[in-house]
Each structure stands twice: as C-alpha cells, then as structure tokens.
Design an enzyme around this catalytic site. Structure first.
Site, PDB file in Angstrom:
ATOM      1  N   ASN A   9      37.931  43.345  30.797  1.00 20.12           N
ATOM      2  CA  ASN A   9      39.245  43.851  30.953  1.00 20.12           C
ATOM      3  C   ASN A   9      40.329  42.835  30.516  1.00 20.12           C
ATOM      4  OD1 ASN A   9      41.626  45.066  31.936  1.00 20.12           O
ATOM      5  ND2 ASN A   9      41.278  45.016  34.133  1.00 20.12           N
ATOM      6  N   LYS A  11      43.553  43.181  30.104  1.00 18.11           N
ATOM      7  CA  LYS A  11      44.780  43.335  30.865  1.00 18.11           C
ATOM      8  C   LYS A  11      45.841  43.309  29.710  1.00 18.11           C
ATOM      9  CE  LYS A  11      42.850  41.487  35.037  1.00 18.11           C
ATOM     10  NZ  LYS A  11      42.992  41.024  36.500  1.00 18.11           N
ATOM     11  N   HIS A  96      42.232  50.828  38.604  1.00 18.12           N
ATOM     12  CA  HIS A  96      42.181  49.329  38.885  1.00 18.12           C
ATOM     13  C   HIS A  96      43.324  49.058  39.913  1.00 18.12           C
ATOM     14  CE1 HIS A  96      42.773  45.089  38.240  1.00 18.12           C
ATOM     15  NE2 HIS A  96      41.457  45.000  37.483  1.00 18.12           N
ATOM     16  N   GLU A  98      45.714  46.808  40.076  1.00 23.02           N
ATOM     17  CA  GLU A  98      46.882  46.281  39.679  1.00 23.02           C
ATOM     18  C   GLU A  98      47.414  47.692  39.244  1.00 23.02           C
ATOM     19  OE1 GLU A  98      45.442  43.732  36.507  1.00 23.02           O
ATOM     20  OE2 GLU A  98      44.867  42.273  38.109  1.00 23.02           O
ATOM     21  N   GLU A 168      35.714  46.184  43.047  1.00 17.17           N
ATOM     22  CA  GLU A 168      36.799  44.859  43.079  1.00 17.17           C
ATOM     23  C   GLU A 168      37.373  44.441  44.320  1.00 17.17           C
ATOM     24  OE1 GLU A 168      37.005  44.205  38.350  1.00 17.17           O
ATOM     25  OE2 GLU A 168      39.080  45.446  39.228  1.00 17.17           O
ATOM     26  N   GLY A 174      41.318  37.699  40.022  1.00 17.16           N
ATOM     27  CA  GLY A 174      42.344  36.596  39.243  1.00 17.16           C
ATOM     28  C   GLY A 174      42.521  35.472  40.295  1.00 17.16           C
ATOM     29  N   SER A 214      36.891  37.438  39.820  1.00 14.58           N
ATOM     30  CA  SER A 214      36.707  36.042  39.456  1.00 14.58           C
ATOM     31  C   SER A 214      35.024  35.636  38.999  1.00 14.58           C
ATOM     32  CB  SER A 214      36.831  35.247  40.833  1.00 14.58           C
ATOM     33  OG  SER A 214      38.237  35.202  40.868  1.00 14.58           O
TER      34      SER A 214
END
Ligand code: PEP
Length: 253
Positions: A9, A11, A96, A98, A168, A174, A214
């Site tokens: 991904n 991003k 996701h 985010e 996730e 991250g 991560s």
C-alpha cells in the site's frame, strides 16, 4: 488451498515517475526470482494506468487504494470502481483506517464501495482493526466484528470469493510497533471463526486473511509461520523494492 498474498500500500507516496520506476524494479526482481505467493501493489490513482504497463500481472498484480461510493456522474474529484478497473487494476483496498479516520468513511459508505468494486470486477482487500484504546479495553473482537458486519457480511458466498481481509491494528500502522505474532494469530483465528459462522467452515478455510502493521522483512517470517496468517498488507516497507522483496521472500522459508 487459500491464496497467500503480500500486498503493498503505497499510500500518498511517490510521484508518477518515481512510482513507475519502483513498480518496474519490483516487477523485474520478481520476474527473475518468482515469488511463492501472490503479490499486489496498490498505488495512487494517477499511477495505475502507467504502472499497469510495466507489470507482468501474472507475477505482480495491481490495485488501487480506494474507489468512490458512487457509480458515476457529478462527483468532482472522485474515481469510480469502473475507472479503476479500466486501468488494468485487479484489486482495491477498502476500509483502510486512514480512510475511516481522516475522510470519515463509515460502515455504510464502505458497504457501497465494496458493492461497486465487486460489481465492476475488482477484488477487495477489506481492512479492519481496533485502536489502542479499544485494545486496552479488550474490545478488539467486538470492533472488528462490527466492521465486518457493517460492510461485508451481507455479501453472498459467491461475492465473498473476491474478498481478501486484512487485519490492521491501528496502533501498529506506521508506528514501528508490530502486533506480536501471537496477537495477530489470535485475531486472525477469531476473524476466520466469524467468517465460518457466516459462510461455513469451507469458505472460511478458503478466505485469505492478511496481517498489516509495521510488517517488515525481519518480522514477516515469524508472522507468516502462523497458521491463520496468509500474508501481509505492507505500507512503509513496500516503498523500497528490496524491503518489499524481503517480506515476499518470507514465504520461501
Ligand atoms: C498500512 O497502512 O496498510 C500499513 C500496514 O502500514 P505500515 O506497514 O507502514 O505499518
């Protein structure tokens, strides 16, 4: 046998030229040294058509990071599932954290997106996961179940064949803080059990469930050795071809 997958991904990283170069590097490495799993790279919309040109999609498949919750029409700035498909992409990441957190994507919006993605022939990598507060309150199972109930558990068994799940935990994305392989395995086993409740044991056994957060070459072998972990959704470590390849190679061990 369910498919093992490592998906990147990107991003909002890499300009078009950098993205093409990265995709080409990943593709060339994997064509020369065939992966023991499915590999997908999910890129920003503007990269898709050009990246499709440099990929051998028998080895590295292409995906988007999002699509619209509307079919077509006066929705300035949006990109439809049909448009994504027309670039040559096969996958789309939906749900996701985010997108949920920064763009207000609710379960209802995601349900529409999932439906449109499937109707347009895309496979969906559907993400779910809890915040740190929710984990500390031991609500992770409840949260993940609600996310799946709200956006994908209405699908037919036929539609379900085109769903890949990605767990996730938000606290691991991250942050450099990976869930332990036991924590990830425990959650993926739980997810597989609720898929079995909904669609039956055989379907659950065939469902690909990824871990994301991560994940890197150093921890991928331990994560992927767990029976319920079918691969990874990779953010930061998918932006360097050698790092990404290191994770893919975990399936060779
Ligand atoms: C992600 O955003 O899907 C992700 C897993 O990111 P990272 O690998 O950087 O934690």
């Amino acid at each position: 046998m369910r498919k093992k997958i490592v998906a990147g991904n990107w991003k909002m990283n890499e300009n078009l030229q950098e993205g093409i170069a990265l995709a080409k590097e990943i593709n060339d490495m994997l064509v020369a040294d065939k992966p023991h799993c499915g590999v997908v790279i999910c890129t920003p919309f503007i990269h898709l058509a050009k990246v499709a040109d440099v990929l051998d999609q028998r080895v590295v498949e292409l995906g988007a990071e999002n699509c619209a919750d509307k079919d077509k029409g006066a929705y300035t700035g949006e990109v439809s599932a049909a448009m994504v498909k027309s670039t040559g992409a096969q996958y789309v990441i939906l749900g996701h954290s985010e997108r949920r957190q920064y763009y207000g994507e609710t379960a209802e919006i995601l349900k529409e997106k999932v439906q449109l993605a499937l109707a347009n022939g895309l496979k969906v990598i559907f993400c779910c996961g809890e915040t740190l507060e929710e984990r500390e309150a031991e609500k992770q199972n409840e949260v993940v179940k609600a996310e799946l109930d709200g956006s994908v558990f209405h699908l037919t068994a036929e539609e379900w064949k085109n769903i890949v799940l990605a767990y996730e935990p938000i606290w691991a994305i991250g942050t450099g803080k990976t869930a332990t392989s036991d924590q990830a395995e425990e959650m993926l086993a739980y997810i597989r059990s609720i898929v079995a409740d909904k669609y039956g044991k055989d379907v659950a056994e065939d469902t690909t469930i990824l871990y994301g957060g991560s994940c890197k070459a150093s921890n991928a072998p331990e994560l992927f050795a767990k029976p319920n972990i079918d691969g990874g959704l990779i953010g930061g470590a998918s932006l360097k071809a050698a790092d990404f390849k290191g994770i893919i190679d975990a399936w060779k061990k």
